[in-house]
Scaffold this active site. Structure first.
Site, short mmCIF file in Angstrom:
data_model
loop_
_atom_site.label_atom_id
_atom_site.label_comp_id
_atom_site.label_asym_id
_atom_site.label_seq_id
_atom_site.Cartn_x
_atom_site.Cartn_y
_atom_site.Cartn_z
NE ARG A 28 -3.56 0.10 2.51
CZ ARG A 28 -4.74 0.18 1.91
NH1 ARG A 28 -5.22 -0.87 1.29
NH2 ARG A 28 -5.43 1.30 1.94
CG ASN A 101 -5.26 4.84 3.91
OD1 ASN A 101 -6.06 3.95 3.69
ND2 ASN A 101 -4.74 5.55 2.95
N GLY A 102 -5.46 8.28 3.90
CA GLY A 102 -6.51 9.06 3.22
C GLY A 102 -6.03 10.48 2.99
CD GLU A 486 1.04 -2.86 -21.00
OE1 GLU A 486 2.23 -2.61 -20.83
OE2 GLU A 486 0.13 -2.09 -20.68
CE LYS A 602 3.00 0.24 -12.14
NZ LYS A 602 1.92 0.15 -13.14
C1 F6R Z 1 1.68 0.45 -19.86
C2 F6R Z 1 2.73 0.88 -19.00
C3 F6R Z 1 3.89 1.63 -19.58
C4 F6R Z 1 4.05 2.94 -18.83
C5 F6R Z 1 5.30 3.71 -19.31
C6 F6R Z 1 5.44 5.05 -18.64
O1 F6R Z 1 0.70 -0.27 -19.19
O2 F6R Z 1 2.67 0.67 -17.84
O3 F6R Z 1 3.70 1.86 -20.94
O4 F6R Z 1 2.91 3.71 -19.03
O5 F6R Z 1 6.44 2.94 -19.07
O6 F6R Z 1 5.50 4.92 -17.26
P1 F6R Z 1 5.34 6.17 -16.32
O7 F6R Z 1 3.94 6.65 -16.43
O8 F6R Z 1 5.69 5.66 -14.95
O9 F6R Z 1 6.31 7.20 -16.81
#
Ligand code: F6R
Length: 607
Positions: A28, A101-102, A486, A602
């Site tokens: 979280r 939290n909030g 993806e 991510k």
């Molecule tokens: C798609 C995805 C990626 C991100 C990209 C940018 O589902 O997760 O295409 O959108 O790598 O990431 P951020 O928004 O963290 O710059």
């Protein structure tokens, strides 16, 4: 989204119980961590910036005295991740400790009043008003329960709080509104409160749910719940049949599905962006000659939507440039009259940071839109709007896309008002439109999930898809295609529907699936023409339509229905939701793990 926990135990080892519980809530948020306990009528606190393991190594959170304590793992919203901003927060005398939290929307007014009355604040957080409010009420002679009740009545926004008071070392007070809080009990040996059941699941699966607008006093003698009128509520204890892993995902099989379902809440929280912040951003946008959105992946499609919002609402010209292309495309364009709006969920995407740095070197102003407080991008920006989706664990962006659109809509409305393109009443009508979206998304989730899931039966063997839309819907189509690509590993291309006849239509043969994003808006008639073109060549048509749109329903093989929202200026935003579900269920049907698609990360921190 933070994680909070509280425990009262007859067994000892309170620090160990809190640390383990916080570790299980780390999904979280993990910007900082802290615990508070009471022993011999004194509050002990250990807290610092960093993940629980790092902080534990430095401070040993297990080594705290007493049989009662509260803890917090933070996803920063107000104030950067730092020791001072870490929870628990205290009153002036360190007699009251609070974890929260909030988002407390009215904290600045409350803080002003309390400061005027002599209270001393140390952090930048919204939370810190809570212990001071309780202190104020106790000093005015109220008993503890009433002091908590009266405090809660003053709070606007979302909160789950747990409160420890040095003078009452046998009890924890909790309250909730629009943030989760559950109570766990085990005989007379343990009582817990937590943001989520996994926090205490290894010790007990006996749960009492606390609802919005309720306050409870927890002790080993029992749980006393009251509503805000002070009336007693009787609530039964439920036995939860959950594994710890299932519980962490809120009962959903994957984080991605959980996060898709969190969208109403995430959007609602994001739409609470402080008006002052919006005005600060709009001043910058209004004073420059050129506005450029830059971002990557899903965030790039949000940028495309931003371009539509700015043009249509505030009559403001802008462009959207993929971050990795930025310096090549923009090298002779950027100057000090340019504003770059860099959008990044993580705030750590290398391409986006490089684009922003490049523009900054050439004198441009940088506005960042990010879901991560204190991230690298936000640190180099002149102004930042934070989206409020909470941490997104699934690699595919879902709720963070939706909240980016929410933030961009708000900015566009404010800029339109700022430039006198719309008046106050029109601004308010647009805000109403936006504020009605969380409910519409909830309806989509409740009504459409089953039909989307069932539809995968007909399409899971397809090896390629085309996603089409016109205007802003083309950006939504592109994002829908990206999701399928993806996580289900199926080739999918998102395109402006009108452009499809200049090439992609050559792909179409018998049974080729084409997805249309087709709300009843100014694109409707033309999109019907595009559907007919594809149909004539044997395509199977999947359309995302307004539920009463019989015309497109008749010419489609599959429809995903969206509740009617005729006058809602922002209705297109929600059309992504069935497409997220479609990608999810296609991946699941193929036996893939949607949370961890191959070759993806991510946050992409390499250029
Ligand atoms: C798609 C995805 C990626 C991100 C990209 C940018 O589902 O997760 O295409 O959108 O790598 O990431 P951020 O928004 O963290 O710059």
């Amino acid at each position: 989204m933070c994680g909070i926990v509280g425990v009262i135990t007859a067994e000892g080892g309170v620090g160990e119980v809190l640390s383990k519980a916080l570790k299980r809530l780390e999904y979280r948020g993990y910007d900082s961590v802290g615990v508070a306990t009471v022993n011999e009528n004194r509050i002990y606190i250990k807290k610092d910036k960093g993940k629980i393991d790092e902080v534990n190594e430095r401070l040993d959170l297990t080594d705290v005295p007493g049989l009662i304590g509260i803890g917090h793992t933070r996803w920063a919203t107000h104030g950067i991740p730092s020791k001072i901003n870490s929870h628990p927060h205290c009153d002036c005398e360190n007699r009251i400790a609070v974890v929260h939290n909030g988002i407390i929307e009215n904290y600045s007014g409350l803080k002003e009043r309390l400061t005027r009355n002599g209270h001393k604040f140390v952090s930048e957080t919204d939370t810190e008003v809570v212990p001071h409010l309780i202190e104020e009420k106790l000093n005015n002679g109220l008993n503890t329960f009433t002091a908590i009740l009266e405090t809660v009545k003053e709070l606007k926004g979302s909160y789950a709080i747990a409160v420890l008071i040095a003078d009452y070392p046998d009890r924890i007070y909790v309250a909730r509104n629009e943030s989760p809080l559950v109570i766990g009990v085990k005989d007379k040996s343990y009582v817990f409160c937590a943001s989520d059941i996994p926090a205490f699941l290894p010790i007990t699966n006996q749960v009492i749910f606390l609802y919005d607008g309720e306050v409870a006093e927890l002790s080993l003698n029992g749980v006393a719940i009251r509503n805000l009128n002070g009336e007693i509520i009787n609530r039964e204890i439920l036995e939860m049949d959950l594994t710890p892993e299932m519980a962490k995902k809120g009962g959903f099989p994957h984080f991605m599905l959980k996060e898709i379902f969190e969208q109403p809440k995430a959007l609602k929280n994001t739409l609470r962006i402080d008006e002052g912040r919006l005005i600060e951003v709009c001043k910058i946008l209004n004073e420059c000659d050129r506005i450029i959105f830059t971002s990557a992946g899903t965030s790039f499609y949000a940028g495309l939507c931003g371009k539509y919002f700015l043009a249509n609402l505030s009559r403001t010209r802008s462009e959207a440039v993929i971050s990795s292309e930025f310096d090549e495309v923009m090298k002779n364009i950027i100057d000090e009259r340019t504003t770059v709006v860099a959008i990044s969920q993580s705030g750590e995407t290398s391409d986006t940071i490089s684009a922003a740095k490049y523009a900054k070197r050439l004198g441009a102003k940088i506005i960042s839109i990010s879901n991560t407080v204190g991230s690298s991008l936000t640190r180099l920006a002149d102004a930042t709007i934070y989206t409020q989706a909470g941490p997104e664990i699934g690699v595919a962006a879902t709720k963070t896309f939706l909240v980016q659109l929410g933030a961009l809509s708000l900015i566009s409305c404010k800029l339109a008002e700022f430039k006198a393109v719309i008046n106050r009443d029109e601004y308010k009508k647009l805000l109403n439109d936006l504020n009605s979206l969380p409910e519409i998304i909830q309806l989509i989730l409740d009504k459409t999930e089953r039909e989307v899931k069932a539809s995968t039966e007909a399409y899971h063997n397809s090896i390629s898809f085309l996603y089409l839309g016109r205007g802003i819907n083309s950006a939504v189509a592109m994002e829908g295609a990206l999701k399928l690509k993806e996580i289900a590993y199926i080739h999918a291309e998102g395109y402006a529907a009108g452009e499809s006849k200049h090439g992609p239509i050559a792909l179409i043969n018998q049974g080729f699936p084409v997805v249309f994003v087709a709300p009843i808006d100014s694109t409707h008639n033309k999109i019907i023409g595009n559907i007919m073109e594809m149909k004539a060549r044997g395509a199977r048509i999947i359309s995302v339509i307004e539920e009463e749109d019989k015309e497109i329903q008749l010419i489609s093989d599959t429809v995903f229905r969206i509740p009617k929202a005729t006058d809602n200026f922002f209705k297109q935003i929600v059309y992504i939701v069935p497409l997220q579900l479609f990608a999810y269920y296609m991946a699941v049907r193929k036996g893939l793990d949607p949370d961890k698609p191959r070759n993806l990360a991510k946050a992409v921190t390499v250029a």
